[in-house]
Design an enzyme around this catalytic site. Structure first.
Site, mmCIF file in Angstrom:
data_model
loop_
_atom_site.group_PDB
_atom_site.id
_atom_site.type_symbol
_atom_site.label_atom_id
_atom_site.label_comp_id
_atom_site.label_asym_id
_atom_site.label_seq_id
_atom_site.Cartn_x
_atom_site.Cartn_y
_atom_site.Cartn_z
ATOM 1 N N GLU A 175 0.836 -1.205 0.000
ATOM 2 C CA GLU A 175 0.000 0.000 0.000
ATOM 3 C C GLU A 175 0.873 1.259 0.000
ATOM 4 O O GLU A 175 0.550 2.249 -0.657
ATOM 5 C CB GLU A 175 -0.936 -0.024 1.201
ATOM 6 C CG GLU A 175 -2.010 -1.099 1.089
ATOM 7 C CD GLU A 175 -2.769 -1.317 2.373
ATOM 8 O OE1 GLU A 175 -4.007 -1.395 2.331
ATOM 9 O OE2 GLU A 175 -2.135 -1.418 3.436
ATOM 10 N N LYS A 192 14.349 -10.676 -2.467
ATOM 11 C CA LYS A 192 14.331 -9.413 -1.721
ATOM 12 C C LYS A 192 13.832 -9.709 -0.303
ATOM 13 O O LYS A 192 12.641 -9.883 -0.070
ATOM 14 C CB LYS A 192 13.425 -8.392 -2.408
ATOM 15 C CG LYS A 192 13.471 -7.006 -1.762
ATOM 16 C CD LYS A 192 12.604 -6.020 -2.531
ATOM 17 C CE LYS A 192 12.693 -4.636 -1.903
ATOM 18 N NZ LYS A 192 12.172 -4.622 -0.519
#
Length: 753
Positions: free
Chosen positions: A35, A116
């Site tokens: 978000e 990641k």
């Protein structure tokens, strides 16, 4: 229109500044990373199209900071940059095209791809091979000095190289990596929190950050933090040509390095690997939220330089969001076939992983209490692949004070029966076997493909038959007749004919399949097969359940006066009383093979200060219970709780009535007799381990065809361990127990008598 754009840029800037502060400084994010990325991407796009409205303090012009006033500061030898994001393959292609335009014509780019990691960035300096200092990323220029805490992370070497024979370390080496929790360690930490009656941690990354920033390094040492290094920031004397060589150098120096890194000759090859990474993301031991793609040639990466806060030679490829925050609006309660209650969150709709989610599982009320989830909370919701969305926990920092606690109801919402929570259970149950919701769920499971596989009897058909009062339990299915079915709307002659044929075929299903279909808590196809291997018929199971119930009642009659009279506050005494109240789970399995039962019980119950005569009575009652429950407790693979579930099912009056109706209707209630090729291995239990000359399943079938039994784990009840190549720990355990260890040739000698 321009005023609206300027206002939106101002609004986004203010929101992002707030989120940066909550994330990096307070370690209490109000929204998920995905978000945050969406807000940042919107701001970047607006500023690119309307640069005149970009604010001087725009979040796009700075690197987020995790600096805290509680720690001394360390300046990094070089900027610790963040990465630009790519959200699809088109973004990756555009990134490569931009880079190639900045390089000499004909340049070829190869790449290194790494996961990641979702952790806390750390910068560590080694001087003359010794760990000198460590700092958080901070604002990219300066970080918090957390040297003492970093030294408690056991996977990080305090001195390099770890193997002195591999060469000398550079006089100075500055490395960058990530500190995080492995999934298993974070789960264990929350289990420890629950055991202490403390709230669970919600976010592993923020918990890692908080753990690393403890003022007392002894507190950090208690947390099982892990670390992986992936970059060399600065060094004296090291001349490296590629990212791949950098990873190799970090490995030989002794740093923990992600083993899953991949090297690709082209972007096309790297792109082909992306779906595989996304598919296996949940099976990795650590959390990742995407991949990092780096130009392998370090000289070319340096030539590409930096744009804003991002190096051009690397990019983060973000996976589709699996998490989002939304508001918990309400709660619905489901009751399953076993009576277990499942609370489900009703959410303000939110888009996650390609779908709009408006409801999510809350697991159970104990979990709700442990996480302190409240109605009205801003909550984090996760959806991974085909997994049912579930609530991870609340965003506590977003609370306004109007949220209300969630508690289990007193009564079943479908039949108003009093709810119970068995000792040691996390779930609440409706025990009413006639609860309409339980009946409907039981019927749906019973006829499903994985159970009795009755075609033509789906959810709608079951609903219709219940409303018409043609069925009230699973046994009624086998007494259905054509005439009342034909009178129902939508039941044509052909449909009724096919349904009755399918029901007739189901009567002949094997006994193990029937047991699987009953919906006994914990009894799937594997356990059902174990039961039919040890009990020839339904009657055998019923008789065993009766005998166990009677022996258990006798035991309770002996110990109940002791439990009622006890008033000791001693913790050990209380533990022994709790064991006496649960003999089937706490005593019978433990003492099943005890030769000196009375002496062992005397030692066990010492804290209760019982006379010898009472200990003898308890021991005799327990011996009787062990004798009748041995046939279940001795089955490898049946734990004590599962045994209690099985006994409870077959001793319940309602279930016995239903089973009698099924048997009367002609449903198979007896196991097929196994034809044996011989009895050379009769009564012997085997464990197979290692690589064999033929599939283990074939050897298992061979042993069973000659009267033997094969189990998966080594115990005192194992007669032989058959070991192939690379057998592993089972052979070691067998040796400690003094069990015979055979090779395949010796097994065949046994078969030949």
């Amino acid at each position: 229109m321009t005023d609206a754009i300027a206002a939106r840029i101002a609004e986004l800037s203010q929101q992002l500044h707030s989120h940066i502060y909550h994330y990096h400084v307070r370690s209490q994010p109000l929204i998920t990373d995905a978000e945050y990325d969406r807000l940042m991407q919107e701001l970047l796009a607006l500023e690119a199209a309307h640069p005149q409205y970009r604010r001087a303090d725009s979040p796009t012009q700075r690197v987020g900071s995790d600096l805290s006033g509680d720690f001394p500061k360390l300046r990094h030898p070089a900027p610790i940059l963040s990465l630009a994001n790519a959200f699809d393959e088109a973004d990756l292609l555009a990134w490569q095209e931009r880079n190639l335009r900045l390089l000499p014509a004909g340049s070829q780019l190869s790449y290194v791809l790494q996961p990641k990691l979702d952790g806390l960035s750390i910068v560590i300096t080694y001087e003359n091979g010794s760990l000198a200092r460590a700092a958080t990323r901070g604002n990219g220029e300066t970080g918090d000095d957390v040297s003492a805490n970093v030294k408690t992370i056991r996977s990080l070497p305090l001195r390099i190289p770890v193997d002195p024979s591999s060469g000398a370390a550079p006089a100075r080496l500055v490395v960058r990596g990530e500190i995080l929790f492995h999934k298993a360690d974070f789960l264990a930490l929350n289990e420890e929190q629950a055991a202490q009656g403390l709230p669970a941690y919600i976010n592993a990354r923020n918990t890692a950050s908080g753990s690393l920033k403890q003022k007392d390094s002894r507190e950090t040492a208690k947390r099982k933090l892990s670390a992986y290094m992936y970059a060399i920031v600065d060094s004296d004397g090291l001349q490296l040509a590629s990212e791949w060589e950098t990873l190799d150098t970090l490995r030989w120096l002794g740093f923990p390095v992600i083993s899953d890194a991949q090297r690709f000759a082209s972007l096309g090859e790297a792109r082909a690997a992306l779906p595989g990474w996304e598919a296996r993301r949940d099976s990795l031991p650590y959390e990742i939220d995407g991949l990092v793609l780096k130009v392998d040639d370090l000289a070319l990466a340096r030539e590409l330089g930096v744009v804003g806060k991002d190096p051009r030679g690397a990019i983060a490829y973000k996976f589709p969001a699996e998490e989002a925050t939304t508001t918990l609006l309400g709660l619905t309660i489901g009751v399953g076939r076993t009576g277990k209650l499942t609370p489900t969150a009703q959410l303000e709709p939110v888009f996650i992983g390609g779908v709009t989610v408006s409801s999510a599982s809350l697991h159970n009320y104990d979990q709700v209490k442990a996480l302190d989830i409240r109605l009205g909370d801003r909550v984090i919701v996760k959806r991974s692949g085909d997994v049912i969305p579930y609530v991870i926990g609340p965003v506590i920092a977003a609370r306004g004070g109007g949220e209300t606690a969630i508690r289990p109801p007193d009564c079943c919402p479908f039949c108003q029966s009093k709810l119970v929570q068995p000792d040691g259970a996390v779930d609440w149950f409706c025990e009413n076997a006639n609860c309409p919701e339980r009946v409907a769920r039981s019927l749906e499971f019973f006829v499903s493909r994985g159970a009795m596989d009755i075609e033509g009897m789906g959810e709608k058909t079951i609903e219709t038959l219940i409303e018409a009062q043609l069925i009230a339990d699973i046994a009624d299915i086998f007494t259905l007749q054509a005439e009342p079915l034909l009178a129902l709307e939508g039941f044509a002659e052909k449909k009724v004919e096919n349904l009755l044929r399918s029901i007739s075929l189901a009567k002949a299903r094997p006994f193990a399949q029937v047991l699987t279909s009953l919906g006994i808590d914990g009894v799937g196809s594997t356990v059902a097969a174990l039961l039919t291997d040890n009990f020839a018929s339904l009657q055998d199971l019923l008789d065993t359940a009766d005998a166990i119930r009677a022996a258990e009642a006798d035991f309770v009659q002996v110990v109940q006066p002791i439990c009622e009279a006890a008033n000791s506050a001693d913790e050990d005494a209380q533990r022994q009383l709790a064991r006496l109240r649960q003999p089937m789970t706490n005593l019978a399995p433990q003492y099943m093979d005890a030769a000196d039962l009375e002496q062992r019980m005397a030692r066990r119950l010492k804290a209760l200060h019982l006379p010898a005569s009472e200990v003898r009575r308890i021991s005799q009652a327990l011996a009787a219970l062990i004798a009748v429950s041995r046939s279940l407790h001795s089955i490898e693979g049946l734990g004590p709780v599962l045994v209690v579930n099985i006994v409870g099912y077959f001793s319940a009056a309602h279930n016995r009535t239903v089973l009698a109706k099924m048997q009367a209707a002609g449903v198979t209630m007896r196991a097929e007799a196994k034809s044996l090729a011989g009895d050379a291995l009769s009564g012997k239990t085997f464990v197979l381990t290692g690589t064999m000359s033929q599939p283990r399943g074939e050897l298992k079938a061979l042993i069973e065809a000659n009267g033997g039994k094969v189990t998966s784990s080594v115990s005192k009840r194992t007669d032989y361990v058959v070991a192939g190549e690379s057998p592993g720990s089972k052979v070691e355990k067998a040796a400690k127990l003094g069990l015979p260890i055979l090779d395949e040739a010796a097994l065949r000698e046994l078969l030949n008598g």
